[in-house]
Write an enzyme that holds these catalytic residues in place. Structure first.
Site, PDB file in Angstrom:
ATOM      1  N   HIS A 281       1.822   4.477  -2.859  1.00 55.33           N
ATOM      2  CA  HIS A 281       1.890   5.927  -2.661  1.00 55.33           C
ATOM      3  C   HIS A 281       3.233   6.477  -3.137  1.00 55.33           C
ATOM      4  CE1 HIS A 281      -1.842   6.324  -0.526  1.00 55.33           C
ATOM      5  NE2 HIS A 281      -1.452   5.633   0.534  1.00 55.33           N
TER       6      HIS A 281
ATOM      7  N   HIS B 122       0.835  -1.204   0.000  1.00 59.57           N
ATOM      8  CA  HIS B 122       0.000   0.000   0.000  1.00 59.57           C
ATOM      9  C   HIS B 122       0.872   1.257   0.000  1.00 59.57           C
ATOM     10  CE1 HIS B 122      -3.644   2.352   1.331  1.00 59.57           C
ATOM     11  NE2 HIS B 122      -2.684   3.139   1.812  1.00 59.57           N
ATOM     12  N   GLU B 123       1.845   1.285   0.905  1.00 65.46           N
ATOM     13  CA  GLU B 123       2.692   2.475   1.009  1.00 65.46           C
ATOM     14  C   GLU B 123       3.638   2.598  -0.184  1.00 65.46           C
ATOM     15  OE1 GLU B 123       1.965   4.706   3.039  1.00 65.46           O
ATOM     16  OE2 GLU B 123       0.540   3.456   4.144  1.00 65.46           O
TER      17      GLU B 123
END
Length: 213
Positions: free
Chosen positions: A22, A18-19
């Site tokens: 980003h 997820h990170e």
């Protein structure tokens, strides 16, 4: 115990993914500082806080089966080329959760993982699916500092945006208290999670077998 280990390892990997989403979106959008900060890796030690990134999400997973993303990529938003780029950076992490969901769904729909509540793979991946779906639904709620709010923030008037960001420390706690103690909100949320999970080919009952395990 085996289910706990499998789901915890996969969930920590999911938080890292997820990170990374980003960070990769920020890098493509013009913020090359994320590379120097070490965010363009799947190593949680380079960007994760041991409490907020790992401990609390795992505890929340155990207590209620809620997929709480806990990592943090600090992007230099002023380096991004456009407001649309800022929005994509905010949504790219959710896109990684969606990719995990599609992979799990594919494993079940192709029969690689059998629909068998006695199977470790079945109940573990079913529970992981529940976590991923709940994480996406939570993150899309436009409450600061969740990704749903971060996605619309560049398009808001600066004074409204600043006032909303000032609530960042309170917003998530209000949301989670509402999910736990306001029955209509709790029921609606978990009904939505179950419907989506079932639509994607995973029996919600197996998800809750995984939670109990």
């Amino acid at each position: 115990m085996e289910c706990f280990v499998v789901v915890t390892v996969l969930w920590v990997f999911s938080v890292c993914l997820h990170e990374f989403g980003h960070a990769a979106a920020a890098y493509c959008g013009g913020d090359h500082t994320v590379k120097d900060k070490g965010y363009l890796t799947l190593n949680p030690l380079l960007y994760a806080h041991p409490v907020y990134s790992l401990l609390i999400p795992v505890v929340m997973m155990i207590m209620g089966g809620i997929g709480l993303p806990g990592g943090a990529v600090y992007s230099e938003r002023h380096l991004l080329r456009s407001r649309a780029g800022e929005t994509w950076v905010s949504l790219a992490g959710i896109a990684m959760n969606f990719a995990m969901i599609l992979l799990i769904s594919l494993l079940f729909k192709t029969g690689i993982v059998k629909d068998d509540p006695q199977s470790l793979a079945c109940v573990s991946l079913s529970f992981l699916m529940l976590l991923e779906v709940s994480a996406i639904l939570l993150n899309l709620i436009p409450i600061p500092p969740l990704d749903g709010f971060q996605a619309i923030a560049p398009w808001l008037p600066p004074d409204i945006r600043d006032r909303m960001f000032a609530m960042s420390n309170m917003g998530p706690w209000i949301l989670f208290l509402a999910l736990w103690y306001v029955e209509p909100i709790n029921s609606l949320f978990w009904h939505a999670v179950a419907v989506i999970t079932n639509f994607l080919g995973v029996d919600p009952s197996n998800s809750f077998v995984g939670l109990q395990a």
